[in-house]
Design an enzyme around this catalytic site. Structure first.
Site, PDB file in Angstrom:
ATOM      1  N   ASN A 172      26.497   3.643   0.160  1.00 57.79           N
ATOM      2  CA  ASN A 172      27.340   4.129   1.246  1.00 57.79           C
ATOM      3  C   ASN A 172      27.455   5.643   1.141  1.00 57.79           C
ATOM      4  O   ASN A 172      27.631   6.197   0.049  1.00 57.79           O
ATOM      5  CB  ASN A 172      28.738   3.506   1.163  1.00 57.79           C
ATOM      6  CG  ASN A 172      29.636   3.988   2.293  1.00 57.79           C
ATOM      7  OD1 ASN A 172      29.525   3.525   3.428  1.00 57.79           O
ATOM      8  ND2 ASN A 172      30.509   4.942   2.000  1.00 57.79           N
ATOM      9  N   ARG A 189      40.062  11.621  -1.734  1.00 53.99           N
ATOM     10  CA  ARG A 189      40.917  11.095  -0.665  1.00 53.99           C
ATOM     11  C   ARG A 189      40.077  10.254   0.302  1.00 53.99           C
ATOM     12  O   ARG A 189      39.461  10.750   1.229  1.00 53.99           O
ATOM     13  CB  ARG A 189      41.598  12.225   0.100  1.00 53.99           C
ATOM     14  CG  ARG A 189      42.509  11.732   1.223  1.00 53.99           C
ATOM     15  CD  ARG A 189      42.849  12.849   2.192  1.00 53.99           C
ATOM     16  NE  ARG A 189      43.411  12.314   3.415  1.00 53.99           N
ATOM     17  CZ  ARG A 189      42.703  11.915   4.461  1.00 53.99           C
ATOM     18  NH1 ARG A 189      41.377  11.982   4.436  1.00 53.99           N
ATOM     19  NH2 ARG A 189      43.298  11.462   5.551  1.00 53.99           N
ATOM     20  N   LEU A 191      40.399   6.709   2.705  1.00 55.32           N
ATOM     21  CA  LEU A 191      41.297   5.700   3.241  1.00 55.32           C
ATOM     22  C   LEU A 191      40.776   4.317   2.890  1.00 55.32           C
ATOM     23  O   LEU A 191      39.579   4.112   2.704  1.00 55.32           O
ATOM     24  CB  LEU A 191      41.437   5.864   4.754  1.00 55.32           C
ATOM     25  CG  LEU A 191      41.948   7.237   5.202  1.00 55.32           C
ATOM     26  CD1 LEU A 191      42.115   7.275   6.710  1.00 55.32           C
ATOM     27  CD2 LEU A 191      43.260   7.594   4.517  1.00 55.32           C
ATOM     28  N   GLY A 195      34.076   3.089   3.658  1.00 57.07           N
ATOM     29  CA  GLY A 195      33.043   2.461   2.845  1.00 57.07           C
ATOM     30  C   GLY A 195      33.171   2.724   1.359  1.00 57.07           C
ATOM     31  O   GLY A 195      33.028   1.812   0.532  1.00 57.07           O
ATOM     32  N   ASP A 287      45.870  19.790   8.251  1.00 56.58           N
ATOM     33  CA  ASP A 287      44.862  18.825   8.690  1.00 56.58           C
ATOM     34  C   ASP A 287      44.493  19.023  10.147  1.00 56.58           C
ATOM     35  O   ASP A 287      45.009  19.908  10.824  1.00 56.58           O
ATOM     36  CB  ASP A 287      45.366  17.400   8.438  1.00 56.58           C
ATOM     37  CG  ASP A 287      44.228  16.435   8.159  1.00 56.58           C
ATOM     38  OD1 ASP A 287      43.706  15.856   9.119  1.00 56.58           O
ATOM     39  OD2 ASP A 287      43.852  16.283   6.984  1.00 56.58           O
TER      40      ASP A 287
END
Length: 490
Positions: A172, A189, A191, A195, A287
């Protein structure tokens, strides 16, 4: 369009006047961000900072600062040509059986090209020309960008993270930001549904307590980077897809400390592991929403080896209030998504992710409506068909007489074809980006669908309005008279 690595692509941009070399001393602490941000907002060139304060390594920024450069990275000369990339992905995602012998012959070249683009493994890779390990590993020597005043630490932004789950052949590739924690430590980091995180979860289940191998490529070629953020079918590796984009096989090489394969021509490779249970507080960071995100716990990536090319280039970016590079990527990849959606929903005419909607949080869809409730089916399809849209909070559906990319048109449709109570669909307790602090619970929030289409019998009992349209004859007559009238002359 053939290019082998990032350096080839930089040379291509320079030939086209799309790259600016900056010789003045520039600080990676905030200054690169400010210069990059101003350049991107002016739709300016990619930037190569050759005199970075405190470092002898140049920094490449604003590489994907315009949709046309994103298209160029994907092997196309224009953003509109990315529809062809989307059509290829739609074909690979759900290939249709040939309708006959002639159709089968026509499809053969496409299948042959896909099958011929498996990555090529080489041994003497440029990315391993210089090797550091053990105590020689010092990530602070990299000119890692500190993007915003409130950021807690420098942040690796364009790291191409390579993982493999247990008993899986396919690797991946993912882009996950990584906070600098120490000379050999980064915070990964990712989520939980991405993958890399899924590979790690499966590893922990199959090999409890064992270290999870991870490698990160910095300065990979644009096709490989963009392949990692494109909805590539599970049957095709990102490396093979990158080869299709640049029309040449992706060359990979095996890492020195694990069995992962990384782009052989990348500028820098970080090799190491994640120790199950080793976590650290990540953030806050500015962000793509335009805000600083909250602090959260993520796994720690321990780097055991750093390999790189001679005279490496560090590739970086920043995220902030749109427009930023993720927003520009969204504009370009929008064209890739359309054929994928149309494959499943042929009634869709256009699909638009406005960049001011933080890349993916709001979508406008236009469609050829065919029956009552059709708009709701399409909005549900947008949320569920591609994982890229699971975090889209707002979906506006309009008829095909509306230009999805013109807010004046969309707002006119919303204010004339919608009843707020009847035509608004709210869905609670759905996945939401944890960076979205507006949601009541981290990672869980609601979605809103707005049906701004003309209503059919069954959706309303009232006589529906007919849009005002001037006759073609009158328009043609005035077209012929217009210049003679001199109305716009001062």
């Amino acid at each position: 369009m053939k290019y082998q690595d990032l350096r080839d692509f930089i040379a291509l941009l320079e030939e086209r006047g799309e790259l600016k070399r900056i010789q003045q001393e520039i600080d990676p602490y905030l200054e690169i961000t400010e210069i990059s941000d101003r350049t991107l907002k002016a739709q300016g060139p990619a930037l190569l900072f050759e005199n970075v304060k405190g470092h002898d390594m140049p920094v490449l920024a604003n590489l994907f600062g315009t949709p046309d450069r994103v298209a160029l990275g994907m092997g196309q000369e224009s953003v509109t040509a990315l529809r062809d990339v989307g059509k290829l992905l739609a074909f690979l995602k759900e290939p249709e059986p040939p309708k006959g012998f002639r159709d089968a012959l026509n499809l053969l070249p496409k299948y042959k090209k896909v099958l011929s683009m498996s990555p090529k493994s080489i041994k003497k890779a440029p990315c391993q020309q210089v090797v550091m390990s053990g105590d020689d590993v010092d990530l602070t020597k990299l000119p890692i960008q500190h993007c915003w005043p409130g950021d807690v630490a420098p942040l690796v932004t364009w790291g191409l993270t390579v993982t493999r789950g247990p008993h899986k052949e396919r690797q991946n590739l993912g882009i996950y930001r990584q906070q600098l924690l120490g000379p050999n430590k980064l915070i990964m980091r990712w989520l939980s549904h991405r993958g890399g995180a899924l590979d790690f979860q499966e590893w922990c289940q199959q090999h409890p307590g064992e270290r999870f191998p991870v490698s990160v490529a910095l300065g990979a070629d644009p096709a490989t980077i963009l392949g990692a953020v494109t909805p590539v079918p599970d049957s095709l590796s990102e490396y093979a897809f990158a080869g299709l984009l640049r029309d040449s096989k992706t060359e990979v090489t095996q890492c020195l400390s694990n069995d992962l394969q990384v782009p052989a021509h990348a500028e820098i490779i970080l090799e190491g592991y994640i120790e199950p249970g080793e976590m650290a507080a990540e953030g806050p960071y500015g962000d793509h929403t335009g805000y600083y995100n909250e602090v959260d716990e993520f796994p720690v990536f321990t780097v055991t080896h750093v390999t790189h090319r001679k005279d490496p280039i560090y590739h970086s970016t920043y995220t902030g209030r749109p427009p930023d590079e993720p927003a520009v990527l969204g504009v370009a990849l929008n064209e890739v998504f359309i054929p994928l959606l149309q494959k499943q929903f042929p009634e869709i005419v256009d699909f638009y992710l406005p960049p001011e909607g933080c890349s993916y949080r709001l979508a406008v869809v236009t469609m050829k409506k065919q029956y009552p409730g059709h708009a709701k089916r399409v909005m549900m399809g947008v949320w569920s068909f591609l994982r890229q849209f699971m975090y889209t909070k707002f979906v506006i559906v309009c008829d095909d007489d509306v230009n999805a990319r013109d807010w004046k048109d969309v707002i006119w449709a919303m204010t004339t074809r919608m009843d707020p109570a009847r035509d608004t669909t709210l869905v609670e307790n759905t996945p939401i980006d944890y960076l979205d602090f507006a949601s009541p619970v981290s990672g869980l929030g609601s979605k809103m669908g707005m049906d701004a289409t003309n209503k059919w019998p069954g959706e309303t009992d009232r006589e529906w309005g007919e849009p005002i349209v001037m006759s073609d004859e009158v328009k043609q007559r005035v077209d012929e008279l217009w210049d003679e009238l001199n109305i716009m002359e001062s």
